[in-house]
Scaffold this motif. Structure first.
Motif, PDB file in Angstrom:
ATOM      1  N   ASP A 141      26.759 -49.408 -37.194  1.00  0.00           N
ATOM      2  CA  ASP A 141      26.416 -50.597 -36.426  1.00  0.00           C
ATOM      3  C   ASP A 141      24.925 -50.892 -36.595  1.00  0.00           C
ATOM      4  OD1 ASP A 141      27.107 -52.623 -34.309  1.00  0.00           O
ATOM      5  OD2 ASP A 141      25.542 -51.473 -33.248  1.00  0.00           O
ATOM      6  N   LEU A 142      24.584 -52.157 -36.902  1.00  0.00           N
ATOM      7  CA  LEU A 142      23.180 -52.539 -37.126  1.00  0.00           C
ATOM      8  C   LEU A 142      22.318 -52.284 -35.898  1.00  0.00           C
ATOM      9  CD1 LEU A 142      23.464 -55.846 -39.201  1.00  0.00           C
ATOM     10  CD2 LEU A 142      22.759 -53.575 -39.968  1.00  0.00           C
ATOM     11  N   THR A 143      22.856 -52.542 -34.725  1.00  0.00           N
ATOM     12  CA  THR A 143      22.089 -52.340 -33.496  1.00  0.00           C
ATOM     13  C   THR A 143      21.809 -50.853 -33.283  1.00  0.00           C
ATOM     14  OG1 THR A 143      23.160 -54.276 -32.549  1.00  0.00           O
ATOM     15  CG2 THR A 143      22.023 -52.811 -31.021  1.00  0.00           C
ATOM     16  N   ASP A 144      22.826 -50.029 -33.517  1.00  0.00           N
ATOM     17  CA  ASP A 144      22.634 -48.584 -33.375  1.00  0.00           C
ATOM     18  C   ASP A 144      21.616 -48.072 -34.396  1.00  0.00           C
ATOM     19  OD1 ASP A 144      24.468 -48.517 -31.350  1.00  0.00           O
ATOM     20  OD2 ASP A 144      26.131 -47.782 -32.597  1.00  0.00           O
ATOM     21  N   ARG A 145      21.696 -48.574 -35.615  1.00  0.00           N
ATOM     22  CA  ARG A 145      20.773 -48.154 -36.669  1.00  0.00           C
ATOM     23  C   ARG A 145      19.340 -48.544 -36.294  1.00  0.00           C
ATOM     24  NH1 ARG A 145      21.855 -50.710 -42.102  1.00  0.00           N
ATOM     25  NH2 ARG A 145      23.914 -49.922 -41.614  1.00  0.00           N
ATOM     26  N   ALA A 146      19.159 -49.770 -35.814  1.00  0.00           N
ATOM     27  CA  ALA A 146      17.821 -50.236 -35.420  1.00  0.00           C
ATOM     28  C   ALA A 146      17.265 -49.381 -34.282  1.00  0.00           C
ATOM     29  CB  ALA A 146      17.867 -51.701 -35.011  1.00  0.00           C
ATOM     30  N   SER A 147      18.129 -49.052 -33.343  1.00  0.00           N
ATOM     31  CA  SER A 147      17.699 -48.213 -32.226  1.00  0.00           C
ATOM     32  C   SER A 147      17.284 -46.826 -32.717  1.00  0.00           C
ATOM     33  CB  SER A 147      18.832 -48.102 -31.215  1.00  0.00           C
ATOM     34  OG  SER A 147      18.467 -47.260 -30.162  1.00  0.00           O
ATOM     35  N   SER A 148      18.084 -46.233 -33.606  1.00  0.00           N
ATOM     36  CA  SER A 148      17.755 -44.909 -34.153  1.00  0.00           C
ATOM     37  C   SER A 148      16.456 -44.946 -34.947  1.00  0.00           C
ATOM     38  CB  SER A 148      18.879 -44.412 -35.065  1.00  0.00           C
ATOM     39  OG  SER A 148      20.027 -44.136 -34.319  1.00  0.00           O
ATOM     40  N   GLU A 149      16.279 -45.974 -35.748  1.00  0.00           N
ATOM     41  CA  GLU A 149      15.057 -46.088 -36.543  1.00  0.00           C
ATOM     42  C   GLU A 149      13.833 -46.244 -35.648  1.00  0.00           C
ATOM     43  OE1 GLU A 149      15.724 -49.247 -39.342  1.00  0.00           O
ATOM     44  OE2 GLU A 149      17.117 -48.035 -40.526  1.00  0.00           O
TER      45      GLU A 149
END
Length: 155
Positions: A74-82
């Motif tokens: 998920d793009l949102t999850d990836r952005a949050s992790s980054e």
């Protein structure tokens, strides 16, 4: 890791602070001679423990980076992790800089300059050193330095 102090600012003979015994409850006191052998050993131990703690945290971060994957579907999850890792890595970078300041303080202990202001040569208060063992200036000299820095930035 035993090494002797040389060139002590108080004019006394060098001492091997690694051989000085410290009680568990020892705290430097203004009632004793400034930067005596026990105080130097106390601050050296404090600095080494601080450095060791930072290095252990850093090793944990590296290990976690190798385990965790930033390939979130998920793009949102990836952005949050980054974002989380970016903050973590910035923190580690600040701690890397802190380690160099700790190493510099340990060098000052070995050279007999620890606890004395690099600007005025006056003793740095024990309270300041207890709160910030990497301090290189008295509170007054630090305030003057920051005022001058602020003025030069505004020009």
């Amino acid at each position: 890791m035993a090494s002797s102090l040389s060139g002590r600012m108080d004019g006394r003979e060098p001492v091997n602070v690694s051989t000085v015994e410290l009680d568990d409850g020892y705290r430097p006191s203004p009632d004793e001679p400034f930067m005596n052998d026990r105080q130097l050993a106390y601050f050296k131990a404090k600095l080494l423990l601080w450095k060791d703690s930072i290095l252990k945290e850093s090793a944990g971060t590296l290990q976690q980076l190798q385990i965790d994957s930033l390939r979130e579907p998920d793009l949102t999850d990836r952005a949050s992790s980054e974002t989380d890792w970016s903050i973590e890595l910035r923190t580690r970078d600040r701690q890397r800089k802190l380690i160099s300041k700790i190493d510099a303080a340990l060098r000052r202990i070995e050279e007999g300059e620890y606890g004395y202001c690099e600007v005025t040569g006056e003793p740095i208060s024990l309270g300041r050193l207890e709160a910030r063992p990497i301090a290189t200036m008295t509170v007054e000299a630090q305030e003057r330095h920051e005022r001058n820095e602020k003025v030069s930035r505004e020009e």
